[in-house]
Design a protein around this motif. Structure first.
Motif, short mmCIF file in Angstrom:
data_model
loop_
_atom_site.label_atom_id
_atom_site.label_comp_id
_atom_site.label_asym_id
_atom_site.label_seq_id
_atom_site.Cartn_x
_atom_site.Cartn_y
_atom_site.Cartn_z
N ARG A 177 1.33 -75.34 -31.15
CA ARG A 177 1.11 -73.89 -30.95
C ARG A 177 0.67 -73.28 -32.28
N PRO A 178 -0.15 -72.24 -32.24
CA PRO A 178 -0.67 -71.67 -33.47
C PRO A 178 0.25 -70.66 -34.16
N HIS A 192 1.21 -75.93 -46.13
CA HIS A 192 1.30 -77.32 -45.67
C HIS A 192 2.75 -77.57 -45.22
N VAL A 196 -0.76 -71.20 -41.43
CA VAL A 196 -2.13 -71.54 -41.06
C VAL A 196 -2.15 -71.95 -39.58
N PRO A 197 -2.67 -71.05 -38.70
CA PRO A 197 -2.62 -71.31 -37.26
C PRO A 197 -3.22 -72.66 -36.84
N GLU A 198 -4.33 -73.06 -37.45
CA GLU A 198 -4.97 -74.32 -37.07
C GLU A 198 -4.07 -75.52 -37.34
N LEU A 199 -3.38 -75.50 -38.47
CA LEU A 199 -2.45 -76.59 -38.79
C LEU A 199 -1.23 -76.55 -37.86
N ASN A 200 -0.75 -75.34 -37.57
CA ASN A 200 0.39 -75.22 -36.67
C ASN A 200 0.07 -75.78 -35.29
N GLN A 201 -1.15 -75.54 -34.82
CA GLN A 201 -1.56 -76.05 -33.50
C GLN A 201 -1.50 -77.57 -33.49
N VAL A 202 -2.01 -78.20 -34.54
CA VAL A 202 -2.02 -79.66 -34.60
C VAL A 202 -0.60 -80.21 -34.76
#
Length: 104
Positions: free
Chosen positions: A46-47, A94, A36-42
């Motif tokens: 990086r996404p 997750h 999940v790019p959005e979770l990776n960014q946080v």
């Protein structure tokens, strides 16, 4: 988690809250960002998805890892415990959900 040598099954969740999880063997790569790019960014700044997320099922558009290791309600996934040693597992949705399993 320590497991005896022999077959083990991981039951699917009861789906309270409606969340899907995966139980993905990441021993070869170690713990990585998820799919999940959005979770990776946080989480990772990086996404970019982890390498397990690269293959996509053309029919569903989902990462193949979701279909192969997704813990859908009522589904059971077999964990290979035929070889003693330590294995790493991660939820690719997750990625903070990680497990280290040692088979004695």
């Amino acid at each position: 988690m320590r497991l005896p040598h022999g077959p083990v099954r991981v039951p699917g969740q009861s789906c309270r809250g409606g969340e899907l999880h995966t139980f993905t063997d990441v021993t070869a790569t170690g713990f990585t960002p998820g799919c999940v790019p959005e979770l990776n960014q946080v989480l990772f700044g990086r996404p970019d998805p982890g390498p397990q997320c690269a293959a996509v099922d053309p029919a569903s558009g989902l990462p193949v890892v979701f279909l192969a290791t997704g813990l859908f309600p009522g589904r059971t996934i077999a964990v290979d415990t035929s070889t003693r040693g330590t294995r790493l597992y991660e939820c690719m949705i997750h990625p903070w959900m990680q497990a280290t399993v040692t088979v004695d």
